[in-house]
Scaffold this active site. Structure first.
Site, PDB file in Angstrom:
ATOM      1  N   TYR A 158      26.846 -56.495 101.983  1.00  0.00           N
ATOM      2  CA  TYR A 158      26.138 -57.281 102.893  1.00  0.00           C
ATOM      3  C   TYR A 158      26.289 -58.609 103.376  1.00  0.00           C
ATOM      4  CZ  TYR A 158      22.395 -53.477 102.939  1.00  0.00           C
ATOM      5  OH  TYR A 158      21.853 -52.121 103.089  1.00  0.00           O
ATOM      6  N   GLU A 213      16.431 -55.430  98.929  1.00  0.00           N
ATOM      7  CA  GLU A 213      15.541 -56.162  98.103  1.00  0.00           C
ATOM      8  C   GLU A 213      15.748 -57.507  98.144  1.00  0.00           C
ATOM      9  OE1 GLU A 213      15.808 -52.279  98.192  1.00  0.00           O
ATOM     10  OE2 GLU A 213      17.559 -52.928  96.927  1.00  0.00           O
ATOM     11  N   ASN A 250      21.003 -51.591 110.180  1.00  0.00           N
ATOM     12  CA  ASN A 250      20.850 -51.027 108.747  1.00  0.00           C
ATOM     13  C   ASN A 250      19.851 -50.086 108.586  1.00  0.00           C
ATOM     14  OD1 ASN A 250      22.018 -51.305 106.010  1.00  0.00           O
ATOM     15  ND2 ASN A 250      19.747 -52.082 105.701  1.00  0.00           N
ATOM     16  N   GLU A 251      19.939 -48.854 108.310  1.00  0.00           N
ATOM     17  CA  GLU A 251      19.109 -47.732 108.177  1.00  0.00           C
ATOM     18  C   GLU A 251      17.903 -47.879 109.321  1.00  0.00           C
ATOM     19  OE1 GLU A 251      18.938 -46.251 103.688  1.00  0.00           O
ATOM     20  OE2 GLU A 251      17.898 -48.150 103.949  1.00  0.00           O
ATOM     21  N   GLU A 291      25.926 -45.173 101.205  1.00  0.00           N
ATOM     22  CA  GLU A 291      25.003 -45.665 100.189  1.00  0.00           C
ATOM     23  C   GLU A 291      24.876 -44.688  99.094  1.00  0.00           C
ATOM     24  OE1 GLU A 291      21.495 -47.950 100.492  1.00  0.00           O
ATOM     25  OE2 GLU A 291      22.345 -49.323 102.171  1.00  0.00           O
TER      26      GLU A 291
END
Length: 599
Positions: free
Chosen positions: A59, A105, A162-163, A248
């Protein structure tokens, strides 16, 4: 910037990724350059290659690169170009996932505070969001473009968003159209900046998420850790052509303060990896090596209860927080060896660190270190910032009490995220968000007594609707039911704390909040593991490098110190202790202690 003599052709075929026209399986592992001391980048990349991988994925954290709008910091551990160059030098390819939102996170999901406080609608077709996103992405792509594989560099793929399928923007047709416009705009920005390699998206393989999170001309990949065969089948149903990829592949999980250390068995992860590879899929192991949330970088989750993420991002990964191969590493390597030829030899195992002890030699109560006039107003400010506009994780709110002849309740509307309350410098209680604790009882005291509230931002929420929320004292602050007015709000520049001069020598105990210093004598620069068991709650630095938060509630009981931050001889450890200790000693252990597990 090392490059292949000539660019290579990498594209998406009807069944496989194609490298120079030949089928190519991506075997990748995630290494976040910003969670690894740059002095350890090469070691971790070499370990990836030894596992049998051919690619490294990362990332890019926008908020670290751009704490202020208009700048893009690439010094020290944020030099993305240098990281990608090391990847290339080690004969590996790379995947870059710039976001702008990354989750991970990570504090605020990677979005800068100056952006999320702007009022713009996040992750949607809103000019207030897209304009700064374009500024950011163009700076990232200045680094990535010349390092693409077709220009002789390592970068094979770039991810869009992202997602995104998991992000709730509304369910009406207007929202669906805005989502598509937003993704198309990100593609336009990316292609316009010179990115020519294939573009991907990632989502959990559910029908809803795969439908909402991608576009027909983007290559869709999955994120999951189990039921690999079923997940791949769902992915194939949504994308009939092209290579299957789990970008992932979760082999572990992250931890929250006050919970247990999450683990998965090596056999579990190895089995699911074998299923993936047996189905011909490409894979990115998340995480290959988690690393550490150094400084104040960890995020949080909030689904009714606020849960801040711990400093260690070990993730029960194949390489532990200190970079040593685990049983999971060897189990995955055995599986990968069934499909590709492995490098010869073995990685060295964990090396015990020295066991050292040093007493605290100087300390000063934290409130004596305030040297800023702060901001005066009727109400305490939320989301304090430095003079340059970047956010702070520590703040002090000060007022004079009207006094009370009897014990009186002091309360706030909401605390974000933890506060120590002091009356005339004496600690009277703690307010804590995860316990929904918003009140303490003040003893009887005269008018004019000084009331201080020392607030710590424990990490901004990185996922869900509370993304971008303000920090500090939120809502009315009351004493005995009456609102307290007239506050001085002081943001603390944590970067200056390690260099502060401390005035009290060799304390026998420390009553927090207090800043303390000890000196560790180390024979040579090696990894250290600071023992936090005798401390309450706080933050530690070594030689000015912020190692991150510790907390007696666990699960982790050590702070990892990369050897690249250690000097031969004198090493200064600075501790900001919020609670207190009767044993003011700095100690090291021979290895990591990440706390109890469920088993």
């Amino acid at each position: 910037m090392p490059q292949h003599p000539s660019g290579r052709d990498f594209r998406i075929g009807t069944e496989d990724f194609l490298l120079d026209g030949r089928p190519h399986r991506i075997l990748s592992g995630t290494l976040h350059y910003f969670r690894i001391h740059p002095g350890r980048w090469r070691d971790r990349i070499r370990a990836a290659r030894h596992l049998g991988l051919n690619t490294v994925e990362t990332y890019v954290p926008w908020n670290r690169h751009s704490p202020r709008r208009g700048e893009f910091v690439v010094d020290e551990g944020l030099d993305l170009g240098a990281f990608l160059d090391v990847v290339a030098e080690e004969g590996m390819h790379a995947i870059v996932r710039p976001g702008a939102y990354i989750c991970a996170e990570w504090d605020n999901g990677g979005l800068p505070v100056w952006l999320t406080r702007s009022g713009a609608r996040l992750r949607i077709d809103d000019p207030g969001y897209l304009e700064p996103v374009q500024e950011y992405l163009e700076r990232v792509y200045e680094i990535v473009v010349p390092r693409q594989i077709d220009r002789g560099g390592p970068v094979l793929l770039v991810q869009i968003e992202n997602e995104y399928g998991a992000y709730e923007t509304g369910t009406g047709p207007e929202d669906a159209a805005a989502r598509r416009r937003y993704l198309h705009r990100l593609v336009d920005i990316t292609r316009g900046a010179g990115i020519t390699v294939p573009l991907t998206t990632v989502d959990q393989p559910t029908d809803e998420m795969l439908t909402a999170g991608t576009l027909p001309d983007l290559h869709t990949t999955g994120s999951f850790g189990g039921r690999a065969a079923d997940r791949l089948q769902t992915l194939r149903r949504h994308q009939p052509d092209g290579p299957l990829m789990c970008s992932e592949f979760w082999v572990g999980w992250f931890d929250h303060w006050g919970a247990h250390h999450h683990t998965t068995t090596p056999a579990e992860s190895a089995h699911e990896l074998d299923v993936l590879l047996d189905h011909g899929a490409s894979v990115n192991i998340y995480m290959l090596h988690g690393g550490t949330n150094f400084g104040f970088s960890s995020g949080a989750n909030d689904k009714g209860v606020y849960q801040p993420t711990i400093t260690s991002y070990d993730y029960d990964a194949p390489l532990d927080e200190a970079g040593a191969p685990t049983a999971k590493f060897h189990a995955l390597r055995e599986v990968i060896g069934r499909y590709v030829d492995l490098p010869a030899g073995e990685l060295p195992g964990s090396v015990p660190g020295p066991v050292l002890t040093a007493p605290v030699t100087a300390a000063t109560p934290f409130l004596e270190l305030l040297d800023s006039p702060g901001v005066e107003g009727l109400h305490p400010l939320d989301d304090l910032e430095r003079a340059d506009g970047s956010p702070v994780a520590l703040a002090v709110f000060r007022t004079l009490s009207p006094g009370s002849a009897t014990p009186t309740l002091f309360s706030v509307g909401e605390i974000r995220d933890r506060a120590v309350v002091l009356l005339d410098g004496v600690r009277v209680g703690v307010l804590q968000r995860d316990q929904h604790s918003v009140a303490v009882v003040l003893p009887a005291h005269p008018a004019g007594a000084r009331l201080d509230v020392v607030v710590e931002d424990m990490g901004r929420v990185n996922y869900g609707p509370r993304l971008g929320e303000a920090k500090g004292l939120v809502g009315p602050v009351r004493l005995g039911g009456e609102e307290l007015l007239g506050w001085r709000s002081v943001g603390i520049d944590d970067g200056t704390l390690p260099g502060r001069e401390l005035t009290r020598d060799e304390p026998v105990e420390l009553a927090g909040p207090v800043l303390a210093r000890a000196v560790l004598d180390v024979a040579e620069p090696v990894d250290l593991f600071l023992d936090t068991a005798n401390w309450g709650k706080g933050v530690m630095w070594i030689n000015g490098f912020c190692l991150g938060r510790y907390w007696r509630r666990g699960p982790q009981r050590t702070l990892y110190v990369p050897g690249a931050a250690v000097r031969a001889g004198r090493n200064e450890v600075v501790v900001l202790e919020f609670d207190g200790t009767t044993d003011p000693m700095v100690r090291t252990l021979p290895g990591l202690d990440l706390g109890h597990t469920e088993s």
